[in-house]
Motif scaffolding. Structure first.
Motif, mmCIF file in Angstrom:
data_model
loop_
_atom_site.group_PDB
_atom_site.id
_atom_site.type_symbol
_atom_site.label_atom_id
_atom_site.label_comp_id
_atom_site.label_asym_id
_atom_site.label_seq_id
_atom_site.Cartn_x
_atom_site.Cartn_y
_atom_site.Cartn_z
ATOM 1 N N LEU A 36 4.774 -3.293 3.281
ATOM 2 C CA LEU A 36 5.124 -3.226 4.720
ATOM 3 C C LEU A 36 6.211 -3.290 5.554
ATOM 4 O O LEU A 36 6.716 -2.368 6.467
ATOM 5 C CB LEU A 36 4.184 -4.404 5.521
ATOM 6 N N GLU A 37 7.039 -4.260 4.738
ATOM 7 C CA GLU A 37 8.572 -4.296 5.407
ATOM 8 C C GLU A 37 9.448 -3.062 5.435
ATOM 9 O O GLU A 37 10.063 -2.725 6.167
ATOM 10 C CB GLU A 37 9.040 -5.471 4.868
ATOM 11 N N GLU A 38 9.202 -2.396 4.202
ATOM 12 C CA GLU A 38 9.742 -0.961 3.965
ATOM 13 C C GLU A 38 9.591 0.005 5.186
ATOM 14 O O GLU A 38 10.294 0.650 5.685
ATOM 15 C CB GLU A 38 9.674 -0.583 2.735
ATOM 16 N N PHE A 61 -3.550 1.134 11.558
ATOM 17 C CA PHE A 61 -3.576 2.200 10.474
ATOM 18 C C PHE A 61 -4.828 2.429 9.874
ATOM 19 O O PHE A 61 -5.062 3.906 9.417
ATOM 20 C CB PHE A 61 -2.299 1.575 9.380
ATOM 21 N N ASN A 62 -5.684 1.643 9.134
ATOM 22 C CA ASN A 62 -6.689 1.855 8.473
ATOM 23 C C ASN A 62 -7.870 2.568 9.501
ATOM 24 O O ASN A 62 -8.286 3.620 8.851
ATOM 25 C CB ASN A 62 -7.287 0.567 7.890
ATOM 26 N N TYR A 77 -4.299 -0.015 4.030
ATOM 27 C CA TYR A 77 -3.394 -1.261 4.251
ATOM 28 C C TYR A 77 -4.152 -2.390 3.994
ATOM 29 O O TYR A 77 -4.981 -2.813 4.695
ATOM 30 C CB TYR A 77 -2.819 -1.306 5.678
ATOM 31 N N GLU A 78 -3.569 -3.353 2.976
ATOM 32 C CA GLU A 78 -4.053 -4.695 2.837
ATOM 33 C C GLU A 78 -3.057 -5.285 2.172
ATOM 34 O O GLU A 78 -2.154 -5.108 1.438
ATOM 35 C CB GLU A 78 -5.367 -4.606 1.999
ATOM 36 N N ASN A 79 -3.164 -6.933 2.369
ATOM 37 C CA ASN A 79 -2.278 -7.722 1.846
ATOM 38 C C ASN A 79 -0.661 -7.366 1.916
ATOM 39 O O ASN A 79 0.163 -7.493 0.904
ATOM 40 C CB ASN A 79 -2.725 -8.132 0.637
ATOM 41 N N GLN A 83 -1.348 1.209 0.172
ATOM 42 C CA GLN A 83 -1.365 1.694 -1.275
ATOM 43 C C GLN A 83 -2.532 2.713 -1.257
ATOM 44 O O GLN A 83 -3.453 2.824 -0.392
ATOM 45 C CB GLN A 83 -1.625 0.633 -2.080
ATOM 46 N N LYS A 84 -2.580 3.453 -2.455
ATOM 47 C CA LYS A 84 -3.743 4.532 -2.633
ATOM 48 C C LYS A 84 -5.025 3.626 -2.814
ATOM 49 O O LYS A 84 -5.046 2.789 -3.322
ATOM 50 C CB LYS A 84 -3.270 5.405 -4.005
ATOM 51 N N VAL A 85 -6.083 4.435 -2.473
ATOM 52 C CA VAL A 85 -7.352 3.855 -2.513
ATOM 53 C C VAL A 85 -7.826 3.908 -3.955
ATOM 54 O O VAL A 85 -7.468 4.871 -4.632
ATOM 55 C CB VAL A 85 -8.460 4.531 -1.503
#
Length: 85
Positions: A36-38, A61-62, A77-79, A83-85
């Motif tokens: 997330l920070e990136e 986002f989701n 987006y999680e945690n 990332q790719k699902v």
């Protein structure tokens, strides 16, 4: 009118995240995940501090990604990571 502007803003932010992840229609996403920070750092450099990007990613986002990809998301987006699902 506000709803239309919000839709455009969401689409632009979503497309910018995809761009950052190296998305194209031939190969998909080039990276498996991104912190997330990136992404916040990239969005801030591109658009300035005009929005609270952390809140947008956390809350929107989701939902937006799922809608754009017709209910079959390619990313999630999680945690603290997209990332790719």
């Amino acid at each position: 009118m506000k709803t239309m502007l919000e839709k455009y803003q969401n689409m632009i932010l979503h497309n910018t995240v995809l761009y950052y992840l190296g998305y194209n229609i031939s190969t998909g996403i080039l990276v498996n995940s991104c912190k997330l920070e990136e992404i916040i750092d990239f969005l801030t450099k591109k658009f300035g501090e005009t929005l609270e990007f952390r809140t947008w990613i956390n809350q929107s986002f989701n939902l937006i990604h799922k809608e754009i990809f017709k209910g079959i998301p390619y990313l999630v987006y999680e945690n603290g990571v997209i990332q790719k699902v």
